[in-house]
Design an enzyme around this catalytic site. Structure first.
Site, PDB file in Angstrom:
ATOM      1  N   PHE A 193       2.114   7.975  -4.804  1.00  7.74           N
ATOM      2  CA  PHE A 193       0.182   7.986  -4.323  1.00  7.74           C
ATOM      3  C   PHE A 193      -0.764   8.632  -5.056  1.00  7.74           C
ATOM      4  O   PHE A 193      -2.198   8.368  -4.601  1.00  7.74           O
ATOM      5  CB  PHE A 193       0.475   9.767  -3.106  1.00  7.74           C
ATOM      6  CG  PHE A 193       1.833   9.541  -2.608  1.00  7.74           C
ATOM      7  CD1 PHE A 193       1.949   7.361  -1.742  1.00  7.74           C
ATOM      8  CD2 PHE A 193       2.504  10.451  -2.113  1.00  7.74           C
ATOM      9  CE1 PHE A 193       3.181   7.913  -1.175  1.00  7.74           C
ATOM     10  CE2 PHE A 193       3.133  10.127  -1.160  1.00  7.74           C
ATOM     11  CZ  PHE A 193       3.623   9.031  -0.799  1.00  7.74           C
ATOM     12  N   TRP A 224      -4.306   7.213   2.817  1.00  7.38           N
ATOM     13  CA  TRP A 224      -4.835   6.805   1.220  1.00  7.38           C
ATOM     14  C   TRP A 224      -2.914   7.685   0.504  1.00  7.38           C
ATOM     15  O   TRP A 224      -2.567   7.531  -0.351  1.00  7.38           O
ATOM     16  CB  TRP A 224      -4.886   8.796   0.895  1.00  7.38           C
ATOM     17  CG  TRP A 224      -5.131   9.244  -0.116  1.00  7.38           C
ATOM     18  CD1 TRP A 224      -6.575   9.264  -0.581  1.00  7.38           C
ATOM     19  CD2 TRP A 224      -4.345  10.765  -0.518  1.00  7.38           C
ATOM     20  NE1 TRP A 224      -5.943  10.199  -1.847  1.00  7.38           N
ATOM     21  CE2 TRP A 224      -5.313  11.161  -1.394  1.00  7.38           C
ATOM     22  CE3 TRP A 224      -3.316  11.138   0.516  1.00  7.38           C
ATOM     23  CZ2 TRP A 224      -4.498  11.765  -2.147  1.00  7.38           C
ATOM     24  CZ3 TRP A 224      -2.386  11.809  -0.875  1.00  7.38           C
ATOM     25  CH2 TRP A 224      -3.148  12.143  -1.986  1.00  7.38           C
ATOM     26  N   HIS A 225      -1.624   7.475   1.353  1.00  6.58           N
ATOM     27  CA  HIS A 225      -1.171   7.978   0.910  1.00  6.58           C
ATOM     28  C   HIS A 225       0.363   6.615   0.552  1.00  6.58           C
ATOM     29  O   HIS A 225       0.856   6.431  -0.533  1.00  6.58           O
ATOM     30  CB  HIS A 225       0.262   8.925   1.863  1.00  6.58           C
ATOM     31  CG  HIS A 225      -0.287   9.927   2.601  1.00  6.58           C
ATOM     32  ND1 HIS A 225      -1.302  10.740   3.144  1.00  6.58           N
ATOM     33  CD2 HIS A 225       0.403  10.898   1.803  1.00  6.58           C
ATOM     34  CE1 HIS A 225      -1.387  11.540   2.938  1.00  6.58           C
ATOM     35  NE2 HIS A 225      -0.633  11.998   2.172  1.00  6.58           N
ATOM     36  N   GLY A 226      -0.476   5.459   0.593  1.00  2.87           N
ATOM     37  CA  GLY A 226       0.423   4.920   0.080  1.00  2.87           C
ATOM     38  C   GLY A 226      -0.762   3.053   1.117  1.00  2.87           C
ATOM     39  O   GLY A 226      -1.135   3.601   2.104  1.00  2.87           O
ATOM     40  N   GLY A 251      -6.038   9.019   5.754  1.00  2.00           N
ATOM     41  CA  GLY A 251      -5.393   9.940   5.081  1.00  2.00           C
ATOM     42  C   GLY A 251      -4.511   9.455   5.443  1.00  2.00           C
ATOM     43  O   GLY A 251      -3.595  10.111   4.219  1.00  2.00           O
TER      44      GLY A 251
END
Length: 470
Positions: free
Chosen positions: A470, A319-321, A316
C-alpha cells in the site's frame, strides 16, 4: 529489505553503530543517507521519486508559509494536488484505465501503462500533504533545514508502511536527539521482539491458510473451510501490521526517536467506532484531521455528516489499493460507523444505555465487533467481487471442524493472545520489564523470546508484510 530478514538486521546494526559515533547534524545526514539505501534496495529508481517528492514538498512548505490570503490557499492547493497526482499516477492510473474500459466495453490491454508501484508511496505522499496543510493552518512554520525535512520524509523505520508520522510530532524531536537510556533500550528491544513474534511466528503461520482459501488451493494436503480461511486472514493482517509497527517503533526508539502508537488491541473493541480508534491509528487520525474535518466534519447537517463519513471511509478503502474491493471494504465500514451512531442515539433516547453498557454484556459487544470486522476483511483480501461473494456464500453452508482438530493453533493462537491481553490488560507486565525488572531477568525474558522464535518462527515462509503493497 524487510524487517524479518537477516539483511535488514545487519543494516540496522550498522546504522546503530554509526549513530553512536555521530552527533547532531552529521547523525541526521547519516540517517537520511541510510534511509535512501534502505529504500533503494527495492529499486534504485524509487529513490528518484522519493528525492523529487522531498524537494517539491520542501519548497511548497516555504512558499505556503510566505503567503497570505488567497495566495496561501492556492499554494496549499497546489501542494496537495502535487502529492495526489504522484499517488494517483503510480497507484491508480491503470485502475482508472481498466475501469473506464470495462464501463464502455473496451479491451484495456493496449491502454494499460507499464507502471511499477513504489513501495510506501501512500505513506510519504500523505505525510507531504499533512506537512503542507499544517503550515497552511498555522499549526507550524515551514522547516528551513533541508536535512531535517528529508529525515521527516525518509526516516526508514516508517518509510514503507508507516505509521504516518505527524509533522508536529516529529520535528520537535529533531531539535535535540535525546541520549539513549537503559529504559529506551529495553523498550526498543521489547517492541522489536514482540513485533518479530507477531510477524514470523503468528502472521506467517496464518498467511498460507488464508492464501489457500482465497486461491482455491490446499493447506498441507487438506481443504481449508471458509471459516478457517476468513479467520486466518483476520489474524494474519493484525499480527502482520501490528508486528511491523512494533518493530518500527522499537527501531526508532533505539535510534533516538519516538513514534506514536498505531495499534491499541483493536480486536478487543466493543464497537466499530472504538475499533477505528484502535486500528491503524495514524491513518484514522489523518483521515479525520485532513479529510473529514475539511469536508465539514460534524459541523454540517446530520445527513451531510453521514455522507462525509461515507466519502472518508470509501476513500480510505481506496487508499489501501486500486480495486473496487477496497472501496467496498471502506464503504462497509462507513455504513457500520453510521449504524453505530444511529444505534447509540436510539439507546440514549430510550433510556436503556445503562443496560446496554453493562459490564456483563461487554464480551458480547467485543465478540460482535470482532465478527463484523472479520467479515469486512473478506472483500479486503479476496481478489475480486466474485471471490468475495463466493466466500460469504461458503460461510452460510455447514462448516466442518476437522481442520481445527488437525491444526489446533488456528484456535489456540487467538485464544492464547486473548488470555494474555486479559491477564495483562493494563500492560503492567510489559511496563515492569522496561522500568523496574532487574537486568538478569530482562535478559532471561529476552532469551526465552528468542527461543520461542527459534522454535515457532516461520522463517522459510518469506511472507511479505501485508501493508508493503500500500
Amino acid at each position: 529489505m524487510m524487517f524479518d530478514t537477516f539483511q535488514y538486521w545487519i543494516f540496522f546494526a550498522a546504522v546503530l553503530l554509526g549513530l553512536a559515533l555521530l552527533r547532531d547534524r552529521p547523525a541526521k545526514v547519516a540517517l537520511v543517507l541510510a534511509s535512501f539505501v534502505f529504500y533503494g534496495v527495492w529499486d534504485w529508481r524509487f529513490c528518484l521519486l522519493l528525492g523529487g517528492s522531498i524537494v517539491v514538498n520542501y519548497f511548497f512548505g516555504i512558499a505556503i508559509d510566505a503567503r497570505e490570503g488567497n495566495a496561501r490557499k492556492r499554494m496549499v492547493a497546489l501542494a496537495v494536488a502535487f502529492n495526489l497526482a504522484v499517488l494517483g499516477f503510480f497507484k491508480y492510473a491503470n485502475f482508472f484505465v481498466d475501469s473506464f474500459a470495462t464501463l464502455f466495453g473496451l479491451n484495456p490491454d493496449g491502454m494499460l501503462l507499464n507502471i511499477v508501484l513504489p513501495v510506501g508511496i501512500s505513506f510519504f505522499t500523505f505525510e507531504g500533504i499533512a506537512y503542507a496543510v499544517d503550515i497552511y493552518r498555522r499549526q507550524m512554520r515551514a522547516v528551513r533545514d533541508p536535512v531535517d525535512f528529508s529525515l521527516f520524509i525518509t526516516f526508514f523505520p516508517h518509510l514503507v508502511a508507516g505509521p504516518i508520522i505527524r509533522p508536529m510530532d516529529f520535528f520537535p524531536q529533531l531539535a535535540q536527539r535525546l541520549p539513549l537510556t537503559s529504559e529506551d533500550s529495553r523498550w526498543g528491544m521489547r517492541e522489536i521482539l514482540k513485533g518479530l513474534i507477531k510477524k514470523v511466528a503468528f502472521a506467517n503461520w496464518f498467511a498460507p491458510i488464508a492464501d489457500a482459501w482465497y486461491t482455491g488451493a490446499q493447506y498441507n494436503g487438506a481443504e481449508v473451510p471458509a471459516w478457517a480461511g476468513v479467520l486466518a486472514f483476520s489474524m494474519q493482517i493484525y499480527f502482520d501490521f501490528s508486528g511491523y509497527t512494533d518493530i518500527a517503533r522499537g527501531c526508532a526508539r533505539l535510534l533516538g526517536y519516538k513514534f506514536p502508537p498505531n495499534f491499541e488491541r483493536p480486536y478487543l473493541s466493543a464497537s466499530i467506532t472504538e475499533f477505528w480508534r484502535r486500528w491503524h491509528i495514524s491513518l484514522s487520525f489523518w483521515l479525520r484531521d485532513y479529510l473529514y474535518i475539511s469536508l465539514g466534519g460534524n459541523r454540517v447537517s446530520v445527513p451531510r455528516t453521514y455522507v462525509n463519513l461515507l466519502i472518508v471511509m470509501g476513500l480510505g478503502g481506496l487508499w489501501h489499493g486500486a480495486s473496487w474491493n477496497f472501496a467496498i471494504w471502506g464503504l462497509y465500514h462507513g455504513f457500520l460507523l453510521i449504524g453505530h451512531r444511529l444505534w447509540r442515539q436510539a439507546v440514549e433516547k430510550s433510556g436503556i444505555a445503562g443496560i446496554v453498557d453493562a459490564r456483563w454484556l461487554l464480551p458480547f459487544w467485543i465478540g460482535l465487533t470482532f465478527v463484523i470486522v472479520t467479515l469486512g476483511w473478506i472483500p479486503f483480501r479476496a481478489p475480486d467481487f466474485a471471490a468475495s461473494l463466493a466466500t460469504f456464500q461458503a460461510l452460510l453452508a455447514p462448516q466442518g471442524w476437522g481442520f481445527a482438530q488437525a491444526h489446533p493453533a488456528i484456535v489456540l493462537i487467538p485464544v492464547g493472545t486473548l488470555a494474555f491481553c486479559l491477564l495483562d490488560h493494563r500492560r503492567w507486565l510489559q511496563d515492569w520489564l522496561v522500568q523496574r525488572a532487574s537486568l538478569p531477568l530482562v535478559a532471561l525474558v529476552g532469551a526465552l523470546a528468542l527461543l520461542f522464535l527459534e522454535i515457532f518462527a516461520q522463517v522459510d515462509a518469506q511472507v511479505p508484510f501485508v501493508y508493503f503493497q500500500f
